[in-house]
Design a protein around this motif. Structure first.
Motif, PDB file in Angstrom:
ATOM      1  N   PRO A 117     -10.295   2.106   1.085  1.00 52.82           N
ATOM      2  CA  PRO A 117     -10.059   1.353   2.323  1.00 52.82           C
ATOM      3  C   PRO A 117     -11.333   1.026   3.092  1.00 52.82           C
ATOM      4  O   PRO A 117     -11.414  -0.007   3.764  1.00 52.82           O
ATOM      5  CB  PRO A 117      -9.147   2.290   3.133  1.00 52.82           C
ATOM      6  CG  PRO A 117      -8.439   3.108   2.113  1.00 52.82           C
ATOM      7  CD  PRO A 117      -9.444   3.332   1.016  1.00 52.82           C
ATOM      8  N   VAL A 148     -11.865  -7.833   3.419  1.00 47.89           N
ATOM      9  CA  VAL A 148     -10.704  -8.646   3.787  1.00 47.89           C
ATOM     10  C   VAL A 148     -11.006  -9.451   5.051  1.00 47.89           C
ATOM     11  O   VAL A 148     -10.678 -10.644   5.142  1.00 47.89           O
ATOM     12  CB  VAL A 148      -9.459  -7.760   3.980  1.00 47.89           C
ATOM     13  CG1 VAL A 148      -8.349  -8.525   4.700  1.00 47.89           C
ATOM     14  CG2 VAL A 148      -8.952  -7.262   2.634  1.00 47.89           C
ATOM     15  N   VAL A 149     -11.644  -8.817   6.035  1.00 47.50           N
ATOM     16  CA  VAL A 149     -12.036  -9.533   7.249  1.00 47.50           C
ATOM     17  C   VAL A 149     -12.971 -10.682   6.897  1.00 47.50           C
ATOM     18  O   VAL A 149     -12.811 -11.816   7.374  1.00 47.50           O
ATOM     19  CB  VAL A 149     -12.702  -8.574   8.263  1.00 47.50           C
ATOM     20  CG1 VAL A 149     -13.338  -9.359   9.405  1.00 47.50           C
ATOM     21  CG2 VAL A 149     -11.690  -7.576   8.804  1.00 47.50           C
ATOM     22  N   HIS A 167      -5.127  -5.353   2.693  1.00 46.93           N
ATOM     23  CA  HIS A 167      -5.069  -5.079   4.129  1.00 46.93           C
ATOM     24  C   HIS A 167      -4.414  -6.254   4.842  1.00 46.93           C
ATOM     25  O   HIS A 167      -4.720  -7.412   4.545  1.00 46.93           O
ATOM     26  CB  HIS A 167      -6.465  -4.853   4.709  1.00 46.93           C
ATOM     27  CG  HIS A 167      -6.413  -4.107   5.999  1.00 46.93           C
ATOM     28  ND1 HIS A 167      -6.475  -2.739   6.075  1.00 46.93           N
ATOM     29  CD2 HIS A 167      -6.254  -4.528   7.268  1.00 46.93           C
ATOM     30  CE1 HIS A 167      -6.373  -2.361   7.324  1.00 46.93           C
ATOM     31  NE2 HIS A 167      -6.237  -3.430   8.062  1.00 46.93           N
ATOM     32  N   MET A 216      -3.744  -8.874   7.864  1.00 50.24           N
ATOM     33  CA  MET A 216      -4.497  -9.505   8.948  1.00 50.24           C
ATOM     34  C   MET A 216      -3.519 -10.227   9.877  1.00 50.24           C
ATOM     35  O   MET A 216      -2.525 -10.802   9.420  1.00 50.24           O
ATOM     36  CB  MET A 216      -5.494 -10.516   8.391  1.00 50.24           C
ATOM     37  CG  MET A 216      -6.586  -9.917   7.526  1.00 50.24           C
ATOM     38  SD  MET A 216      -7.756  -8.900   8.451  1.00 50.24           S
ATOM     39  CE  MET A 216      -8.531 -10.140   9.503  1.00 50.24           C
ATOM     40  N   PRO A 260      -7.799  -7.171  12.013  1.00 49.05           N
ATOM     41  CA  PRO A 260      -6.966  -6.470  11.032  1.00 49.05           C
ATOM     42  C   PRO A 260      -5.756  -5.844  11.716  1.00 49.05           C
ATOM     43  O   PRO A 260      -5.818  -5.465  12.890  1.00 49.05           O
ATOM     44  CB  PRO A 260      -7.896  -5.386  10.480  1.00 49.05           C
ATOM     45  CG  PRO A 260      -9.271  -5.767  10.913  1.00 49.05           C
ATOM     46  CD  PRO A 260      -9.116  -6.559  12.169  1.00 49.05           C
ATOM     47  N   THR A 319     -12.423  -2.073   1.386  1.00 48.47           N
ATOM     48  CA  THR A 319     -11.439  -3.159   1.422  1.00 48.47           C
ATOM     49  C   THR A 319     -11.392  -3.850   2.775  1.00 48.47           C
ATOM     50  O   THR A 319     -11.392  -5.092   2.846  1.00 48.47           O
ATOM     51  CB  THR A 319     -10.036  -2.603   1.086  1.00 48.47           C
ATOM     52  OG1 THR A 319     -10.054  -2.072  -0.239  1.00 48.47           O
ATOM     53  CG2 THR A 319      -8.982  -3.687   1.192  1.00 48.47           C
ATOM     54  N   ARG A 320     -11.346  -3.087   3.853  1.00 48.66           N
ATOM     55  CA  ARG A 320     -11.126  -3.682   5.176  1.00 48.66           C
ATOM     56  C   ARG A 320     -12.215  -4.686   5.553  1.00 48.66           C
ATOM     57  O   ARG A 320     -11.893  -5.827   5.931  1.00 48.66           O
ATOM     58  CB  ARG A 320     -10.972  -2.599   6.233  1.00 48.66           C
ATOM     59  CG  ARG A 320     -10.559  -3.153   7.611  1.00 48.66           C
ATOM     60  CD  ARG A 320     -10.043  -2.057   8.522  1.00 48.66           C
ATOM     61  NE  ARG A 320     -10.993  -0.967   8.711  1.00 48.66           N
ATOM     62  CZ  ARG A 320     -10.909   0.241   8.149  1.00 48.66           C
ATOM     63  NH1 ARG A 320      -9.886   0.527   7.355  1.00 48.66           N
ATOM     64  NH2 ARG A 320     -11.808   1.162   8.376  1.00 48.66           N
ATOM     65  N   THR A 380      -0.874 -10.136   4.193  1.00 48.34           N
ATOM     66  CA  THR A 380      -1.682  -9.177   3.450  1.00 48.34           C
ATOM     67  C   THR A 380      -2.652  -9.892   2.521  1.00 48.34           C
ATOM     68  O   THR A 380      -2.271 -10.816   1.807  1.00 48.34           O
ATOM     69  CB  THR A 380      -0.779  -8.230   2.638  1.00 48.34           C
ATOM     70  OG1 THR A 380       0.106  -7.564   3.524  1.00 48.34           O
ATOM     71  CG2 THR A 380      -1.604  -7.203   1.893  1.00 48.34           C
ATOM     72  N   VAL A 391      -4.034  -0.809  10.464  1.00 46.00           N
ATOM     73  CA  VAL A 391      -5.186  -0.240   9.751  1.00 46.00           C
ATOM     74  C   VAL A 391      -4.806   1.042   9.013  1.00 46.00           C
ATOM     75  O   VAL A 391      -5.256   1.300   7.898  1.00 46.00           O
ATOM     76  CB  VAL A 391      -6.355   0.000  10.726  1.00 46.00           C
ATOM     77  CG1 VAL A 391      -7.467   0.786  10.053  1.00 46.00           C
ATOM     78  CG2 VAL A 391      -6.881  -1.336  11.258  1.00 46.00           C
ATOM     79  N   ASP A 392      -3.974   1.848   9.595  1.00 45.35           N
ATOM     80  CA  ASP A 392      -3.623   3.136   8.991  1.00 45.35           C
ATOM     81  C   ASP A 392      -2.259   3.125   8.297  1.00 45.35           C
ATOM     82  O   ASP A 392      -1.699   4.180   8.003  1.00 45.35           O
ATOM     83  CB  ASP A 392      -3.661   4.236  10.056  1.00 45.35           C
ATOM     84  CG  ASP A 392      -5.063   4.441  10.608  1.00 45.35           C
ATOM     85  OD1 ASP A 392      -6.008   4.458   9.797  1.00 45.35           O
ATOM     86  OD2 ASP A 392      -5.211   4.538  11.842  1.00 45.35           O
ATOM     87  N   ARG A 441       0.843  -1.211   0.000  1.00 42.08           N
ATOM     88  CA  ARG A 441       0.000   0.000   0.000  1.00 42.08           C
ATOM     89  C   ARG A 441       0.870   1.249   0.000  1.00 42.08           C
ATOM     90  O   ARG A 441       0.605   2.211  -0.738  1.00 42.08           O
ATOM     91  CB  ARG A 441      -0.914   0.005   1.226  1.00 42.08           C
ATOM     92  CG  ARG A 441      -1.957  -1.091   1.263  1.00 42.08           C
ATOM     93  CD  ARG A 441      -2.706  -1.075   2.578  1.00 42.08           C
ATOM     94  NE  ARG A 441      -1.843  -1.341   3.730  1.00 42.08           N
ATOM     95  CZ  ARG A 441      -2.225  -1.240   5.005  1.00 42.08           C
ATOM     96  NH1 ARG A 441      -3.460  -0.855   5.299  1.00 42.08           N
ATOM     97  NH2 ARG A 441      -1.385  -1.521   5.987  1.00 42.08           N
TER      98      ARG A 441
END
Length: 805
Positions: free
Chosen positions: A391, A398-399, A221, A223, A276, A394-395, A326, A279-280, A208
């Motif tokens: 994002p 992804v979870v 993202h 994990m 996750p 995406t987050r 990722t 995150v930032d 990213r």
């Protein structure tokens, strides 16, 4: 340090090193890799190192098979050990749905040449003796499963690349990537600036951040992921003393994977209370650290594992490995040329690096050097996501993907996370009419319309689902009256300019129509493979509208823009143009009631501008249902008004809304292929029958012409045909093997139930010399051999009289 290079690969994990090696393998030696720390600094060093071929996408499975076979080649080339352990593995099924999935996967493997097999509880206990098989129906056994040494394998890739002329710079931090006007790149590092023709982002946990340097958002993202290594276990020691090694066991019900590690076991989990990480943004200083142990989130998983593998309950924990990996929203890698960028390539999101890394490296190297990969890789193409993704979307996806890592993957499943996201002006109206929603490319699409008392959710299944009756109702309504649905799930493009016609003649293999007409045409790659299946509408001598698959927008725009020339403007108007399709014997009466335009001379494949109600529209006389029909396009701001105009006029003509489930049944009546099923970069126009739309006589050197003409002269080795199938409660989905005389001779591309003809229908490939009408075959559906026969006459309107009338 070198200051110029043909390719700069950013990232020294297993994927970056694989890309570097494959570039040299295919002939590019002026390539270099930049790593901010040491090789394997990131996810690679703490990976469990397992590998397997099982994947729901057959091309992904084939690339995983290539990766696994590559390791012995690497050892031979370099003299280094990859620490290979080919121990085989079983994936357990504890319920009928999971067992159906195993049967479907085994069927796919037959035509792929993979030697997997279905085994029962007794055989499972012989293969994996520590397994408690209570409640287990069966399993899929794969002899290729195994594990390796992640560090040794990565360094073997690196050595092989160096032997091919590549350069590797470690402790070289990339600070910026700046593109020059000619499309080349300045890669600014803490050791100086490197001028590169191409940049490959293989940044792993930092993909990213690397992408952001070029102004690119990658939907990825990290994990947190945890696995345990036990102390010595007597039962494992006994297997070792007997000269053996315990195989892998994947237990989807327990969300775990297990293998032997030394004289104990390694077991990892894809737990529901997952977390996750970063995150930032991933900290640049992170690398060889692990995350703090977190037993709380895997407590339930461990308890389940103790029941499935009782020896664990008595074993001590030797170590805990807790680190980030990722993921992309669907769990597949992001590979290929980044849409909208020149000479910028992605090799990111490869969470299963030791199953997929070799295939990713091969694919990307072929793409860069040869212009296209050898097989359809859309499942991992970075262009499968659009520029709408961010994002916030995406987050949660992804979870969801992490949590469903070991869940049953149904062919008709609609996953709920991050939905609804993108909707058209019709969302609330269709919801009120009972729409049961699916999604494509982030957009909500009605699958079917439930009536009062019917479930508002389609239960996933490998067999005919609870949408069957509703789908049949909609199909019959279209064939006997008139149906209406949105055209929002078409990709739409506006091509304008003085050079538009000449450019389209170069890009498209088919005939480019005259003003007021439309044509169907394939779009080919240089090697003659299918890049697209388009409708081209001529609105004026310098203005054209293209329609194709909505979900392939970024894929198609990337290709169109790569070949753009002066005098041609290309716009993606997919979400700036919407409207409806009306189809069925009463479609003309409905349209005539809504416009003052004369329809008496509106012929099949005509296109014209007209006012419908109060909306200015582009109307096309064509329908994917294979019926009499019209596609009516308008500004989305006018769509609701257009809806009420058509809907009110349609009430006296038995109008009903219909969804994608009905559409897919209706198209089977005419044997119409579907993009990414019958038509994809795996196939050629001649194989699929799309060569009938190629204009070999036109005075244009269209892309792929030489390959298409050669195949025309020689004839294709295989052909796409339709089958009538003696199915029971399950129809063809895709990739079921086709048998003749106890031999697998082909495979299915898609299928389903024709509610109009009341028959199960399949489409698939057979050798050209065995594709005659009436040929008898068997199709393996969920482990059962079903008799089928080739049919050449469409099940509806075989002479096209109604469609053209």
């Amino acid at each position: 340090m070198k200051t110029t290079t043909q390719v700069a690969v950013i990232g020294g994990g297993v994927v970056g090193c694989s890309v570097l090696y494959h570039l040299t393998k295919l002939g590019w030696s002026d390539v270099m890799l930049l790593e901010r720390s040491e090789l394997t600094s990131g996810s690679t060093w703490h990976a469990a190192g397992g590998f397997h071929t099982l994947n729901g996408d057959t091309n992904m499975a084939a690339l995983q098979g290539y990766t696994i076979r590559l390791y012995k080649e690497l050892e031979e080339i370099t003299g280094m050990s990859c620490g290979l352990h080919h121990v085989g593995g079983v994936t357990l099924a504890d319920n009928q749905d999971r067992f159906d999935m195993m049967l479907a996967e085994r069927a796919k493997h037959r035509f792929m040449g993979l030697e997997t097999e279905i085994v029962g509880p007794d055989e499972i206990r012989k293969i994996a003796p520590i397994t408690n098989t209570d409640g287990i129906i069966g399993a899929l056994y794969d002899p290729l499963d195994g594990h390796l040494d992640p560090s040794g394998t990565t360094h073997a890739y690196a050595k092989a690349a160096r032997m091919g002329g590549a350069t590797i710079e470690t402790h070289c931090m990339v600070r910026e990537t700046l593109q020059r006007a000619d499309g080349t790149w300045d890669v600014v590092t803490d050791k100086g600036t490197i001028h590169a023709e191409h940049v490959v982002n293989a940044g792993g946990l930092w993909a990213r951040e690397v992408g952001a340097m070029a102004g690119v958002y990658f939907p990825l993202h990290p994990m947190e992921h945890q696995y345990l290594v036990t102390d010595a276990i007597p039962q494992i020691e006994a297997i070792i003393d007997a000269g053996g090694e315990h195989p892998h066991v994947m237990d989807p019900a327990g969300e775990s994977y297990l293998r032997q590690e030394g004289r104990g076991l390694c077991i990892g989990f894809y737990e529901q209370p997952c977390k996750p990480w970063a995150v930032d943004g991933t900290p640049w200083e992170f690398g060889h650290e692990l995350l703090p142990d977190n037993y709380d989130k895997i407590t339930d998983s461990i308890e389940f594992a103790y029941e499935r593998f009782p020896v664990l309950a008595e074993a001590g924990v030797k170590s805990v490995i807790h680190g980030p990996f990722t993921f992309a929203p669907d769990g597949n890698p992001l590979v290929g040329p980044v849409p909208g960028m020149r000479n910028y390539w992605s090799a990111c999101g490869v969470m299963a690096g030791f199953s997929q890394g070799g295939g990713v490296g091969l694919t990307l190297a072929q793409w860069m050097i040869e212009g296209e990969p050898e097989r359809d890789v859309f499942a991992m193409d970075v262009a499968r996501f659009g520029d709408w993704i961010n994002p916030g979307y995406t987050r949660p996806k992804v979870v969801e993907n992490y949590q469903k890592r070991f869940s049953v993957a149904y062919p008709n499943e609609e996953l709920p996370a991050a939905r609804p996201n993108r909707t058209t002006p019709m969302y609330d109206i269709f919801t009120d009419l009972g729409a049961v929603w699916g999604q494509q490319y982030g957009l909500e699409v009605p699958n079917y319309f439930a009536k009062d008392g019917e479930p508002g959710y389609e239960t996933p299944s490998f067999r005919r689902s609870d949408a069957f009756d509703a789908t049949g109702r909609e199909v019959r309504a279209v064939r006997t009256g008139v149906g209406i649905n949105e055209v929002h799930n078409f990709g739409k493009y506006r091509i304008t300019g003085p050079g538009a016609r000449d450019w389209l003649n170069r890009i498209m293999a088919g005939r480019i129509p005259k003003p007021g007409r439309l044509s169907l045409t394939p779009m080919l790659s240089q090697k003659g493979k299918l890049i697209g299946d388009f409708t081209v509408s001529c609105l004026g001598e310098t203005e054209f509208q293209l329609t194709a698959s909505y979900g392939s927008q970024a894929f198609h725009m990337r290709w169109l823009l790569q070949h753009q020339v002066d005098g041609v403007s290309i716009e993606n108007i997919s979400d700036r143009l919407n409207g409806f399709q009306i189809a069925g014997p009463n479609a003309t009466q409905v349209l005539a009631a809504c416009t003052r335009d004369d329809l008496s001379d509106f012929c099949f494949l005509d296109v014209r501008r007209m006012t419908v109600g109060m909306a200015d529209c582009i109307v096309q006389r064509v329908s994917y249902t294979g019926d009499l029909g019209y596609e009516i396009y308008c500004d989305p701001m006018a769509q609701r008004q257009l809806w009420w105009t058509l809907w009110q006029a349609g009430q006296s003509h038995d109008m009903v809304p219909f969804g994608m489930r009905a559409m897919m049944s209706l198209r089977l009546d005419k044997f119409f292929g579907s993009w990414m099923s019958e038509f994809s970069p795996d196939y050629t126009a001649a194989e699929t029958g799309l060569d009938r739309f190629i204009s070999y006589s036109k005075n244009a050197d269209f892309i792929g012409r030489a390959a298409a003409e050669l195949e025309q002269a020689e004839g294709p080795a295989r052909k796409l045909v339709a089958f009538e199938v003696d199915a029971d409660d399950a129809d063809v989905n895709a990739y079921e093997p086709i048998w003749m005389e106890d031999e697998v001779v082909g495979f299915c591309t898609s299928g389903g139930y024709s509610h109009h003809a009341r028959k199960s229908v399949a489409l698939g490939f057979l050798p050209a010399d065995r594709a005659a009408d009436g040929s008898q075959v068997q199709i393996e559906i969920l482990g059962q051999m079903r008799n089928a026969r080739v049919i050449s006459q469409p099940l509806f309107d075989p002479d096209g009289a109604r469609m053209r009338g």
